[in-house]
Design an enzyme around this catalytic site. Sequence first.
Site, PDB file in Angstrom:
ATOM      1  N   ASP A  56      15.780  -2.714  67.861  1.00 20.31           N
ATOM      2  CA  ASP A  56      16.447  -1.700  68.692  1.00 20.31           C
ATOM      3  C   ASP A  56      16.395  -2.157  70.142  1.00 20.31           C
ATOM      4  OD1 ASP A  56      16.993   1.561  67.916  1.00 20.31           O
ATOM      5  OD2 ASP A  56      16.951   1.030  70.042  1.00 20.31           O
ATOM      6  N   CYS A 294      26.273  14.813  63.103  1.00 21.99           N
ATOM      7  CA  CYS A 294      27.368  14.315  62.254  1.00 21.99           C
ATOM      8  C   CYS A 294      28.602  15.201  62.187  1.00 21.99           C
ATOM      9  CB  CYS A 294      26.843  14.059  60.844  1.00 21.99           C
ATOM     10  SG  CYS A 294      25.659  12.713  60.798  1.00 21.99           S
TER      11      CYS A 294
HETATM   12  P1  NAD Z   1      20.452   7.576  66.664  1.00 25.77           P
HETATM   13  O1  NAD Z   1      21.050   7.882  67.974  1.00 25.77           O
HETATM   14  O2  NAD Z   1      19.291   8.375  66.184  1.00 25.77           O
HETATM   15  O3  NAD Z   1      20.013   6.040  66.600  1.00 25.77           O
HETATM   16  C1  NAD Z   1      20.788   4.987  67.056  1.00 25.77           C
HETATM   17  C2  NAD Z   1      19.849   3.877  67.511  1.00 25.77           C
HETATM   18  O4  NAD Z   1      20.620   2.736  67.830  1.00 25.77           O
HETATM   19  C3  NAD Z   1      19.033   4.238  68.764  1.00 25.77           C
HETATM   20  O5  NAD Z   1      17.657   4.031  68.526  1.00 25.77           O
HETATM   21  C4  NAD Z   1      19.574   3.294  69.836  1.00 25.77           C
HETATM   22  O6  NAD Z   1      18.603   2.902  70.778  1.00 25.77           O
HETATM   23  C5  NAD Z   1      20.036   2.117  68.977  1.00 25.77           C
HETATM   24  N1  NAD Z   1      21.042   1.260  69.603  1.00 25.77           N
HETATM   25  C6  NAD Z   1      22.120   1.621  70.323  1.00 25.77           C
HETATM   26  N2  NAD Z   1      22.808   0.541  70.705  1.00 25.77           N
HETATM   27  C7  NAD Z   1      22.162  -0.536  70.197  1.00 25.77           C
HETATM   28  C8  NAD Z   1      22.386  -1.937  70.230  1.00 25.77           C
HETATM   29  N3  NAD Z   1      23.444  -2.437  70.867  1.00 25.77           N
HETATM   30  N4  NAD Z   1      21.509  -2.742  69.610  1.00 25.77           N
HETATM   31  C9  NAD Z   1      20.440  -2.226  68.969  1.00 25.77           C
HETATM   32  N5  NAD Z   1      20.159  -0.926  68.893  1.00 25.77           N
HETATM   33  C10 NAD Z   1      21.024  -0.072  69.498  1.00 25.77           C
HETATM   34  O7  NAD Z   1      21.650   7.668  65.624  1.00 25.77           O
HETATM   35  P2  NAD Z   1      21.574   8.081  64.079  1.00 25.77           P
HETATM   36  O8  NAD Z   1      21.527   9.554  63.958  1.00 25.77           O
HETATM   37  O9  NAD Z   1      20.547   7.245  63.392  1.00 25.77           O
HETATM   38  O10 NAD Z   1      23.015   7.623  63.592  1.00 25.77           O
HETATM   39  C11 NAD Z   1      23.356   6.253  63.426  1.00 25.77           C
HETATM   40  C12 NAD Z   1      24.672   6.192  62.672  1.00 25.77           C
HETATM   41  O11 NAD Z   1      24.500   6.767  61.372  1.00 25.77           O
HETATM   42  C13 NAD Z   1      25.811   6.987  63.326  1.00 25.77           C
HETATM   43  O12 NAD Z   1      27.003   6.327  63.094  1.00 25.77           O
HETATM   44  C14 NAD Z   1      25.782   8.302  62.564  1.00 25.77           C
HETATM   45  O13 NAD Z   1      27.026   8.940  62.563  1.00 25.77           O
HETATM   46  C15 NAD Z   1      25.417   7.838  61.174  1.00 25.77           C
HETATM   47  N6  NAD Z   1      24.780   8.859  60.347  1.00 25.77           N
HETATM   48  C16 NAD Z   1      23.819   9.677  60.879  1.00 25.77           C
HETATM   49  C17 NAD Z   1      23.200  10.617  60.055  1.00 25.77           C
HETATM   50  C18 NAD Z   1      22.161  11.564  60.612  1.00 25.77           C
HETATM   51  O14 NAD Z   1      21.874  12.559  59.946  1.00 25.77           O
HETATM   52  N7  NAD Z   1      21.583  11.303  61.758  1.00 25.77           N
HETATM   53  C19 NAD Z   1      23.545  10.708  58.694  1.00 25.77           C
HETATM   54  C20 NAD Z   1      24.502   9.835  58.186  1.00 25.77           C
HETATM   55  C21 NAD Z   1      25.113   8.916  59.016  1.00 25.77           C
END
Ligand code: NAD
Length: 462
Positions: A56, A294
């Site tokens: 990350d 989401c």
């Molecule tokens: P989040 O914001 O909790 O986590 C994203 C992470 O990515 C963060 O820790 C951030 O620091 C990191 N990041 C950002 N840019 C980066 C880069 N260039 N290199 C490395 N790390 C980087 O997001 P999330 O809730 O885990 O969601 C991630 C994806 O999954 C999204 O597309 C979301 O729509 C999808 N999703 C989320 C859920 C949910 O319930 N949260 C469920 C299904 C799908």
Amino acid sequence: MRYYIFCATLLLSSKFLAQQQPVFKKEKICVIGTGYVGLVTGIGLAHIGHDITCVDIDAKKIANLKNNIIPIYEPGLKELLIPAVKKRDNSKQSLRFNTSIDHEIQANDIIYIAVGTPMSDEGHADLRAIEATLNNIAKNITTKKIICMKSTVPVGTCAHAKQTLIKKGVNPLLFDIVSNPEFLKEGTAVEDFLHGDRIIIGCENKSAGERIKNLYLPLINNGMKYLITNLESSELTKYASNGILATKIAFINEIAQLCNKVHANVQDVATGMGMDKRIGNKFLNPGPGFGGSCFPKDTKALEATMKKNNLDAHIVRTIFKSNEQHKQVILDRINTALENKENVAILGLTFKANTDDIRYSFAIDLIENLQKKNKNIKAYDPQGTDNMKQLFPNVTYCTSKEDAIKNADLIVIVTEWDEFKTLDLKTCAELCRTKCIVDTRNIFKPQELKRHNFTYFNIGNM
Ligand code: NAD
């Protein structure tokens, strides 16, 4: 003679079958993005036997994880993390965390992308983190990789990612792109990883898709369903699924508003509807409108994709709008209840129970609305306080529900945490100044509220 032919056929066919049965292979995987999805995916894949490195750009998050401090509240996650990390050095499981993204892209065979894709100001998916990740990948591919898209991305993104990498000079023979959207629910994410409904895989190259499928073999052998399709169908399955779930919530909330007007009980209506197997009884709980990371962003992004494809999609176009209108109905009711009164107790800040996630929570709309009217706000949430403090430092955050309720003119139930369901109304009546409750989760029985002389408003529950 016949007997020998029979035996030979049996032997050959069992050999053939044995060859066809996929066998579990431990893979070296780098998960980019260690948020709700990346972390659960990384820990889950390590738990079922893979060699995982989670990376990350957030150095603090990674430093905490190295010390076994999980940056989110997700029941059951720590219980999987500790053994996965401990067994790092022996044969079966391994899990590491680090910030050396470039190195980990080089060192691993499969690269999961799990970075955020939030809603942009224009209402479509903001893919800047995906682009940054593709940049990193392009700079560091030297050996053959599978790039697996876990993030929720609009249909066409995986095909576009392939072209982006080629334009950046990556040899197309050095990588395959696979789509593998995530369906976990915050609050039950570990259970969903281990016993979820399905695994969806989209691919151009079937063998790359099979390899991603085989990562999950322990889960599939345990009965989890899977579907392998093309990239676009896989990407769209995610949006269509979230679209229909959000529609169910928006729909039952509209029905609840009608119930409020016509002396009907939405809980009974939902139960009656759910008895029809074609409808089902899930996702028919009225509330303060859908929130979370989401549904709001994915329904808006689906709407934007429809528009981009010149489709005037009536249903999709109104999901988000209906939800916003529903939230406004509740806010109007709260404002009416607060005329000439000052003190509000908010119970629950997260968008749903069993998570610390406050993204698009109704509590945000509520606090904004109350602060505009200069009301005094006291709030309590078992897990979401730290996150909300960053958005609204000027709210009084309490360490117990009783503390929040003390001297309140109005109590608003925002989140359906179990500890609110067992709230003693007699104590509540004694603590607050004015006996008034807006129960956006219908956790209290109207008869009980009446018995304790509360005036109340709920979501279609007589
Ligand atoms: P989040 O914001 O909790 O986590 C994203 C992470 O990515 C963060 O820790 C951030 O620091 C990191 N990041 C950002 N840019 C980066 C880069 N260039 N290199 C490395 N790390 C980087 O997001 P999330 O809730 O885990 O969601 C991630 C994806 O999954 C999204 O597309 C979301 O729509 C999808 N999703 C989320 C859920 C949910 O319930 N949260 C469920 C299904 C799908």
